[in-house]
Design an enzyme around this catalytic site. Structure first.
Site, short mmCIF file in Angstrom:
data_model
loop_
_atom_site.label_atom_id
_atom_site.label_comp_id
_atom_site.label_asym_id
_atom_site.label_seq_id
_atom_site.Cartn_x
_atom_site.Cartn_y
_atom_site.Cartn_z
N GLN A 98 62.99 20.33 33.37
CA GLN A 98 62.31 19.97 32.23
C GLN A 98 62.04 18.32 32.25
O GLN A 98 62.86 17.63 32.17
CB GLN A 98 63.05 20.33 31.15
CG GLN A 98 62.43 20.27 29.59
CD GLN A 98 61.14 20.89 29.52
OE1 GLN A 98 60.90 21.95 30.16
NE2 GLN A 98 60.20 20.57 28.65
N ASP B 250 55.62 24.24 38.44
CA ASP B 250 55.02 23.33 37.47
C ASP B 250 53.66 22.87 38.34
O ASP B 250 53.00 22.11 37.45
CB ASP B 250 55.98 22.14 37.15
CG ASP B 250 56.38 22.46 35.67
OD1 ASP B 250 55.81 22.88 34.63
OD2 ASP B 250 57.69 21.90 35.62
N LYS C 36 60.96 29.19 27.54
CA LYS C 36 60.62 29.59 28.72
C LYS C 36 61.67 30.81 29.14
O LYS C 36 61.10 31.73 29.77
CB LYS C 36 60.89 28.24 29.65
CG LYS C 36 59.56 27.34 29.39
CD LYS C 36 59.69 26.20 29.95
CE LYS C 36 58.70 25.12 29.59
NZ LYS C 36 58.76 23.55 30.39
N1 GUN Z 1 57.49 18.57 29.52
C1 GUN Z 1 56.68 18.50 28.85
N2 GUN Z 1 55.70 19.64 29.22
C2 GUN Z 1 56.47 19.93 30.54
C3 GUN Z 1 56.05 20.84 31.58
O1 GUN Z 1 54.99 21.55 31.51
N3 GUN Z 1 56.69 21.03 32.42
C4 GUN Z 1 57.92 20.30 32.62
N4 GUN Z 1 58.98 20.67 33.53
N5 GUN Z 1 58.42 19.45 31.76
C5 GUN Z 1 57.61 19.27 30.70
#
Ligand code: GUN
Length: 291
Positions: free
Chosen positions: A97, A120, A53
């Site tokens: 995350q 998100d 990311k």
């Molecule tokens: N863990 C797995 N997928 C995601 C996501 O799309 N966002 C976040 N913050 N954590 C995740």
């Protein structure tokens, strides 16, 4: 019949170059889109996602901040950092995350993020807005899937959609987005009886359960569009350790009309739509500044 591949890498590259242009335009106005990512613990998969990311931000001409905490960190420190990021006008998106360690109240953490920076789309306020058909931020993975369906020109109106998986991150928001496009949506999960009965009816099948190759070709309607959200590592056999999806690609591709591969399918699209949401957040601050 061999399915046509919906190539997430190619579509991502196309969208990311458009995003980079928009980011460059914003920079000329003195705003550099910035995403802050918080990671707690050392889960290897989460660490890879966060690294990807951050790298994607840099490549698209966006700024990123990364805070990594030890697995036993006092949650108060993380809440304090989120408050700081909420108040920082140079930060446009904040992402924590998931999953968080067990001593965290994940819901409270997500609620502590400013809804305007919740790229998100996991804050309750943003979940509610999505349910009402008026999303502020669309969760990145379902958003990426919608872009893939659009790029393949898959008809949505009246389509029978079966989603396998009911998570807050994928299954539930995916259902809302497809419902908004007038699909008939069924959500299946671990307690569903006769899963294959449902999946075989699907014009569009979305697999988001996190179990390697659980959907086989005989569970798919001929010509269906198959979207594989799973990212699993094969446990044993000659390909042990390699990535695979929730769908058994080899048997599914003989039956499906369209299919997304793993890797190179939904995965890159998730990051692309995170960039899109961060850029969108930054553009909104600019629009607010002009008012
Ligand atoms: N863990 C797995 N997928 C995601 C996501 O799309 N966002 C976040 N913050 N954590 C995740």
């Amino acid at each position: 019949m061999t399915a046509r591949i919906i190539d997430g890498n190619a579509l991502s590259a196309e969208i990311r170059s458009q995003l980079a242009e928009r980011a460059a335009a914003l920079k000329t106005q003195g705003i550099t889109p910035c995403l802050a990512v918080i990671l707690v613990g050392e889960d290897p998969a989460s660490a890879v996602y966060v690294r990807n990311k951050v790298a994607a931000c840099e490549k698209a001409g966006m700024r990123s901040l990364r805070d990594v905490y030890a697995i036993d960190v006092d949650p108060a420190l993380v809440f304090a950092r989120i408050a700081e990021l909420n108040a920082d006008p140079s930060v446009h998106g904040i992402l924590v995350q998931l999953p968080l360690p067990k001593h965290f109240d994940s819901e409270a953490v997500l609620e502590s993020i400013s809804p305007e920076k919740d790229v998100d789309g996991f804050h309750a306020e943003n979940v509610g807005a999505l349910m009402q058909g008026n999303p502020r931020f669309i969760p990145c993975t379902p958003y990426g899937v919608m872009k893939m369906l659009e790029s393949a020109k898959v008809p949505l109106k009246g389509a029978e959609v079966v989603i396998v998986g009911r998570s807050n991150i994928v299954g539930k928001p995916m259902a809302m987005l497809l419902l908004a496009k007038s699909c008939t949506v069924t959500i299946c999960h671990s307690q569903s009886k006769d899963l294959a009965f449902h999946t075989r009816r699907a014009d569009i099948l979305v697999a988001a359960v996190g179990r390697a190759k659980m959907i086989s070709g005989d569970m798919i309607k001929p010509g269906a569009t198959v979207i594989d959200v799973g990212i699993n590592r094969m446990a044993d056999g000659p390909n042990a350790g390699k990535l695979c999806g929730d769908v058994d690609f080899e048997s599914a591709r003989e039956v499906a009309g369209f299919i997304t591969p793993v890797p190179g399918g939904v995965g890159p699209m998730t990051i692309t739509m995170l960039l899109a949401n961060t850029l969108e957040a930054a553009e909104r601050t600019q629009a607010r500044g002009k008012k």
